[in-house]
Design an enzyme around this catalytic site. Structure first.
Site, PDB file in Angstrom:
ATOM      1  CG  HIS A  92     -21.098 -79.205  36.212  1.00 55.31           C
ATOM      2  ND1 HIS A  92     -21.786 -80.073  37.034  1.00 55.31           N
ATOM      3  CD2 HIS A  92     -19.835 -79.703  36.099  1.00 55.31           C
ATOM      4  CE1 HIS A  92     -20.969 -81.058  37.395  1.00 55.31           C
ATOM      5  NE2 HIS A  92     -19.802 -80.860  36.833  1.00 55.31           N
ATOM      6  CG  ASP A 129     -19.072 -86.190  34.234  1.00 59.22           C
ATOM      7  OD1 ASP A 129     -18.361 -85.854  33.271  1.00 59.22           O
ATOM      8  OD2 ASP A 129     -18.814 -85.839  35.411  1.00 59.22           O
ATOM      9  CG  HIS A 131     -17.901 -84.137  38.744  1.00 59.77           C
ATOM     10  ND1 HIS A 131     -16.923 -84.490  37.838  1.00 59.77           N
ATOM     11  CD2 HIS A 131     -17.280 -83.859  39.914  1.00 59.77           C
ATOM     12  CE1 HIS A 131     -15.743 -84.413  38.440  1.00 59.77           C
ATOM     13  NE2 HIS A 131     -15.930 -84.032  39.698  1.00 59.77           N
ATOM     14  CG  ASP A 213     -15.518 -87.178  35.103  1.00 60.89           C
ATOM     15  OD1 ASP A 213     -16.457 -87.936  34.805  1.00 60.89           O
ATOM     16  OD2 ASP A 213     -15.687 -85.952  35.275  1.00 60.89           O
TER      17      ASP A 213
END
Length: 277
Positions: A92, A129, A131, A213
């Site tokens: 991120h 991931d 996200h 995740d």
């Protein structure tokens, strides 16, 4: 040739508040899983400290010195691939802005370092991931030498990752999934979107942003992947690496916040890496 496992006890020293999902127990869970007899062949090394100049390949020096944290080191030769079990995650982190739980963009730095120091011309960062890796996308948005490909849940934090986000040179490839999707939709996104573009790009190195995740047990999202799905994705990426990158794969830990799901998924991922060629 063996698989390299890179980690460092200093990664346990990054302390987050009580109840925070990005916690030191994530690495402890992976360590326990990889302590099993079937992982005895792993070559284990401590990550050396990265120079500030290495981190500054992707982030401005004033940003680097403002956060000043660091761990990794120079790698070993003669290994097929590596799994870097460090924290906090990084995908991120934009060029000069930390986001989520991330401080430095480890996967992006790995790709850029390979280009700067080891003559890699074309690198690909593939991110599974749950996200979207907005930071990796931001760093490589205008770079025709790096492909960024991502599967992720949408809508979900950080709100980026639409199919229409393609980068200046059409080297950004997003394959968003819907809440509730499972392994069949994930594998279809890989087979129809990510892998064809990756084969066409023909990278000299594949860096995996390995977030776990998207596992069905994870508390921060709503995809329903299982360990077998991460095993399958890893093998598919290794097939591409064998075809065009001399088998060169470096996997960097991103998210994964249910300790059982994280440990089992990371174990499946590393077991697949260890069966390279």
């Amino acid at each position: 040739m063996p698989t390299l496992l890179i980690t460092h006890p200093a990664c346990l020293d990054h302390i987050t508040p009580a109840g925070h999902p990005e916690r030191p127990d994530r690495l402890r869970a992976i360590e326990r899983a990889l302590g099993h007899e079937r992982f005895r062949a792993l070559v284990r090394v401590e990550a050396p400290a990265a120079s500030l100049e290495t981190i500054a390949l992707c982030h401005p020096m004033n940003y680097v010195t403002a956060i000043r944290d660091a761990s990794p080191k120079e790698g070993l030769l003669g290994l097929d691939n590596a799994f870097v079990a460090t924290r906090p995650p990084g995908h991120h982190t934009e060029t000069a802005r930390p986001m989520g739980f991330c401080l430095f963009n480890n996967a992006a730095i790995a790709a850029r370092y390979a280009q700067e120091k080891h003559g890699i011309e074309r690198a690909a960062v593939v991110d599974f991931d749950v996200h979207h890796g907005n930071g990796s996308q931001d760093i490589f948005w205008s770079d025709r030498t790096v492909m960024y490909g991502s599967t992720h849940q949408m809508p979900l934090y950080p709100g980026t990752g639409a199919v229409s986000e393609r980068g200046e040179h059409n080297t950004v490839v997003n394959a968003p999934l819907r809440p509730g999707d499972g392994g069949d939709k994930f594998r279809a996104a890989f087979e129809t979107v990510i892998l064809p573009r990756l084969r066409d790009f023909r990278p000299d190195l594949i860096v995996i942003s390995a977030g776990f995740d998207a596992h069905m047990r994870d508390p921060l999202a709503n995809l329903n992947l299982l360990e077998a799905d991460f095993d399958w994705a890893t093998r598919k990426l290794m097939e591409v690496a064998d075809a065009c990158a001399g088998g060169r794969v470096v996997s960097v830990l991103e998210g994964g916040y249910d300790l059982e799901g994280l440990a089992n998924s990371a174990a499946a991922h590393v077991a697949a890496l260890m069966q390279a060629r």
